[in-house]
Design a protein around this motif. Structure first.
Motif, PDB file in Angstrom:
ATOM      1  N   HIS A  68       8.099   0.290   7.068  1.00 48.38           N
ATOM      2  CA  HIS A  68       7.940   0.147   5.632  1.00 48.38           C
ATOM      3  C   HIS A  68       6.719   1.186   5.122  1.00 48.38           C
ATOM      4  CE1 HIS A  68      10.195  -3.314   5.966  1.00 48.38           C
ATOM      5  NE2 HIS A  68       9.492  -3.905   6.783  1.00 48.38           N
ATOM      6  N   GLY A  69       6.194   2.064   5.912  1.00 41.60           N
ATOM      7  CA  GLY A  69       5.124   2.899   5.550  1.00 41.60           C
ATOM      8  C   GLY A  69       5.295   4.215   4.623  1.00 41.60           C
ATOM      9  N   TYR A  70       4.299   5.060   4.268  1.00 46.49           N
ATOM     10  CA  TYR A  70       4.675   5.994   3.696  1.00 46.49           C
ATOM     11  C   TYR A  70       5.139   7.329   4.624  1.00 46.49           C
ATOM     12  CZ  TYR A  70       1.787   5.077  -0.709  1.00 46.49           C
ATOM     13  OH  TYR A  70       1.264   4.619  -1.857  1.00 46.49           O
ATOM     14  N   ASN A 284       8.353   8.457  -2.503  1.00 46.33           N
ATOM     15  CA  ASN A 284       9.459   8.965  -1.482  1.00 46.33           C
ATOM     16  C   ASN A 284      10.637   8.192  -1.886  1.00 46.33           C
ATOM     17  OD1 ASN A 284       7.198   7.095   0.215  1.00 46.33           O
ATOM     18  ND2 ASN A 284       9.055   6.391   0.067  1.00 46.33           N
ATOM     19  N   SER A 287      11.904   3.327   2.149  1.00 41.66           N
ATOM     20  CA  SER A 287      11.764   3.842   3.451  1.00 41.66           C
ATOM     21  C   SER A 287      12.768   3.268   4.518  1.00 41.66           C
ATOM     22  CB  SER A 287      10.270   3.510   4.060  1.00 41.66           C
ATOM     23  OG  SER A 287       9.920   2.035   3.602  1.00 41.66           O
TER      24      SER A 287
ATOM     25  N   SER B 244       2.746  -2.588  -2.183  1.00 39.74           N
ATOM     26  CA  SER B 244       2.426  -1.446  -1.271  1.00 39.74           C
ATOM     27  C   SER B 244       1.194  -1.714  -0.426  1.00 39.74           C
ATOM     28  CB  SER B 244       1.872   0.066  -1.940  1.00 39.74           C
ATOM     29  OG  SER B 244       3.057   0.516  -2.568  1.00 39.74           O
ATOM     30  N   LEU B 249       3.779  -2.479   2.182  1.00 42.34           N
ATOM     31  CA  LEU B 249       5.031  -1.772   1.904  1.00 42.34           C
ATOM     32  C   LEU B 249       5.118  -0.497   1.062  1.00 42.34           C
ATOM     33  CD1 LEU B 249       7.032  -5.455   1.126  1.00 42.34           C
ATOM     34  CD2 LEU B 249       6.889  -4.235   3.289  1.00 42.34           C
ATOM     35  N   PRO B 250       4.245   0.390   1.332  1.00 42.17           N
ATOM     36  CA  PRO B 250       4.038   1.516   0.493  1.00 42.17           C
ATOM     37  C   PRO B 250       5.414   2.557   0.456  1.00 42.17           C
ATOM     38  CG  PRO B 250       2.693   1.846   2.497  1.00 42.17           C
ATOM     39  CD  PRO B 250       3.302   0.509   2.458  1.00 42.17           C
ATOM     40  N   GLY B 251       6.111   2.275   1.537  1.00 43.31           N
ATOM     41  CA  GLY B 251       7.282   3.355   1.743  1.00 43.31           C
ATOM     42  C   GLY B 251       8.419   2.780   1.104  1.00 43.31           C
ATOM     43  N   GLU B 252       8.279   1.241   0.856  1.00 43.61           N
ATOM     44  CA  GLU B 252       9.557   0.617   0.147  1.00 43.61           C
ATOM     45  C   GLU B 252       9.746   0.747  -1.245  1.00 43.61           C
ATOM     46  OE1 GLU B 252      11.754   0.047   2.187  1.00 43.61           O
ATOM     47  OE2 GLU B 252      10.979  -0.840   4.040  1.00 43.61           O
ATOM     48  N   ARG B 253       8.428   1.177  -2.015  1.00 42.39           N
ATOM     49  CA  ARG B 253       8.573   1.653  -3.362  1.00 42.39           C
ATOM     50  C   ARG B 253       8.835   0.529  -4.133  1.00 42.39           C
ATOM     51  NH1 ARG B 253       5.189   3.451  -3.512  1.00 42.39           N
ATOM     52  NH2 ARG B 253       5.559   4.673  -5.489  1.00 42.39           N
ATOM     53  N   ILE B 289      14.835  -5.073  -1.237  1.00 42.97           N
ATOM     54  CA  ILE B 289      13.347  -5.206  -0.981  1.00 42.97           C
ATOM     55  C   ILE B 289      12.822  -6.327  -2.392  1.00 42.97           C
ATOM     56  CG2 ILE B 289      12.359  -3.086  -2.259  1.00 42.97           C
ATOM     57  CD1 ILE B 289      11.338  -4.512   1.308  1.00 42.97           C
TER      58      ILE B 289
END
Lengths: 402, 402
Positions: A68-70, A284, A287, B244, B249-253, B289
């Motif tokens: 779930h990360g950058y 991005n 993820s 995030s 959950l930063p990658g999940e936007r 999400i």
């Protein structure tokens, strides 16, 4: 207090919204099952089972901080590598991870590449009928949309007019094959001829004209139709892709851009597209779903369901007397409206609880788009109405039926 | 061939990229465990277990066509309703689903609202030090960034200067509390005073000035710190939120905008923000999400881990002689650099394999940001280097140590 640009866009969006509201209104009166909504391109076929399996597998086995990360703004490197490999296998190309940028669907990808390329006033050329959002995407970056008029015989790109209308300000040409709204697929021959025109004009102007191939419907084709991979025919091609249709994941917002190494200024464009992904606020592509699609590269939705819908709808409508080209791909039928005013026609169709979109929303009045990504019962329920609508027009004193 | 705007942005981004590359270079030489990278705001604490449970539960039990499908551009209505309810419970507000727009993280939300509001040349006011991306977000819509200089005593907003610099072209003021990069939290008193200035200027100019409260760090506070909910103090407040940090959950936007019913032109803004979500290419926040976070509204990451990092790093650095305000929230320490040239300082820190970001990236030279969302071992490993670096400066003939 909202911006002037947005005021215009909200106004333009009100047609779609009004149709949506109308659908709800009709459903409230007649029951949801008696309203035949063909207005939305929302896949009706379930995602393949592999998607669910991949989600469970990935959430169970991968480290959640990583999952779930950058990551790099362009996406996980291993995901991009897998996608490149898959493309290479299918299309005999030679991409690698540095040709792929994971995007928030194809819409996100198109915005990223237009942000990357466009200076204010530079031209983005589209072929009518075209997906109406292209106008907004170009406008987001103050690009100028140049519309090539439709070839209503074939709905293939009008290359003669393209040649006349291309100027030294042309920065991008967008094609969309299989096409929304016509379902037409551009043949290898067509792509070659299109390339020739672009090559010639690039040379004449000493500019780079990027061909953006918007391909969310690539896998949705019927029978043995061949969809050429455009990067193999024209050097300055950039591909926008989405898993919205091929895996029925439109809500997940997952797709990618292909920026081949051989495009002019490749390094600048690839780097800038990564930065554009960040500064437009995407940051991005989501993820977990990146990793899910990378696990499902060999899966596809069951296209036979759409094919059955296509056959039923096309055969019935043409039997009633409607006129339209048989689509080879996507899940739309682009039908000649029974009067020239396509909006009036669509309005009248509501009498039979049928919701379809006027062709003018795609820069092509006189037609309407019927999205057949619906349950079979919706088509079966709507057919009597389509027939009566045709008869109504035929019986009019003016004999308006076109 | 890339656009002129993007050329500038790529150039500005090259500092971050260079740091990233430098980190990789150092890791290759000294081993990853011997490089102390404090440059990224990437949560180091795992998402709460409830996230994984929710994913498994939702993918197992919900219909996948619905789960991965399109919904209203603003997000699933039940998700928005749940979030509104949760906010109301915690903050005694009275939001409902039509005040919430699900967004692709806070970055996506800020872009949506700035797209909605800004005409070219209209002003977006920020308080230095500020998250550098605000400049890009404003520029995306041709807004003009107005920077209020930092109050280096408190890092609270310089309201006197705000009052002087607000003009009739001011459309938005962005605050970010808990703050990136300082970790400072604005007190109720500060929010009230800020509101007074904005109210006064709105009246003076006869305009609406929207206060955009960017709150991805809301839940990351230490001890009994109270973070006021800004909509309760200033009518024209719009909140940008992200999961995030609170759920790692930063990658999940995934995040949302709160557009309260009482803001000027609420209906226009809410409608336009939905349209902006679509035309910017987000279309909607990622679907699955959305449902996951709605199931985890009572969960939070374990903030105690960040707190331990904060204590260790703050106590050690101040003991060595460094000067910085103790952060009350977020996971950053904003430290006075030992020479005025913050870039030179950060460059020199690399000698000890320490990567930190110059304050000038946040509009506040003479400082550096240390992101302590890292493993404890990274801090422990870096401390001797920080100490030596301080001693080095102190022993210089010029006695440069500030």
């Amino acid at each position: 207090m909202i911006s002037e640009k947005m005021s215009v866009m909200v106004k333009n969006s009100s047609v779609t919204r009004a149709m949506f509201e109308e659908g709800k209104r009709l459903a409230a009166i007649y029951g949801k099952e008696n309203v035949y909504d063909f207005s939305l391109g929302n896949p009706s076929v379930a995602p393949p089972a592999s998607v669910k399996e991949a989600v469970v597998d990935i959430i169970t086995n991968e480290d959640t901080t990583f999952l779930h990360g950058y990551m790099n703004n362009s996406g996980y490197e291993d995901v991009r590598e897998k996608i490149a490999d898959k493309l290479n296998k299918v299309h005999q190309t030679s991409f690698h991870s540095e040709n792929i940028i994971m995007t928030v669907g194809a819409a996100g990808g198109l915005n990223v590449i237009l942000k990357t390329l466009l200076n204010p006033g530079e031209e983005v050329v589209v072929f009518a009928p075209f997906f109406g959002e292209y106008r907004n995407y170009a406008d987001n970056y103050d690009g100028k949309l140049v519309v090539i008029s439709p070839d209503k015989e074939t709905f293939l790109p009008n290359l003669k007019e393209l040649e006349e209308k291309l100027t030294s300000s042309a920065k991008a040409v967008i094609i969309n094959t299989p096409n929304n709204p016509t379902g037409v697929v551009y043949s290898e021959e067509t792509i070659k001829e299109l390339s020739k025109v672009l090559e010639k004009k690039q040379q004449e102007f000493g500019t780079s004209i990027y061909l953006i191939s918007d391909e969310p419907y690539r896998e949705l084709v019927y029978g043995d139709v061949f969809v050429p991979y455009v990067t193999k025919y024209y050097r300055n091609t950039i591909v926008g892709y989405s898993y919205s249709k091929s895996l029925s994941l439109p809500g997940e917002r997952i797709g990618y851009l292909v920026i081949p190494s051989e495009v002019d200024e490749y390094e600048e464009i690839f780097a800038a597209a990564g930065v554009a992904t960040r500064i437009l606020g995407f940051v991005n592509a989501p993820s977990m779903i990146q990793r899910v699609v990378a696990s499902c590269l060999d899966s596809e939705v069951d296209v036979s369901v759409y094919n059955e819908n296509r056959e039923l709808l096309y055969n019935s409508l043409t039997e009633y007397g409607y006129s339209c080209a048989k689509p080879q791909g996507a899940f739309y039928l682009f039908v000649k409206t029974l009067e020239e005013d396509d909006k009036a026609f669509c309005e009248r169709a509501k009498k039979y609880n049928i919701l379809v979109v006027p062709g003018s929303a795609f820069g092509c009045p006189g037609y309407c788009r019927i999205a057949y990504c619906v349950g079979k019962s919706t088509i079966e329920g709507a057919l009597p109405g389509f027939r009566k609508l045709y008869e109504e027009y035929r019986e009019e004193p003016a004999g308006r039926c076109r």
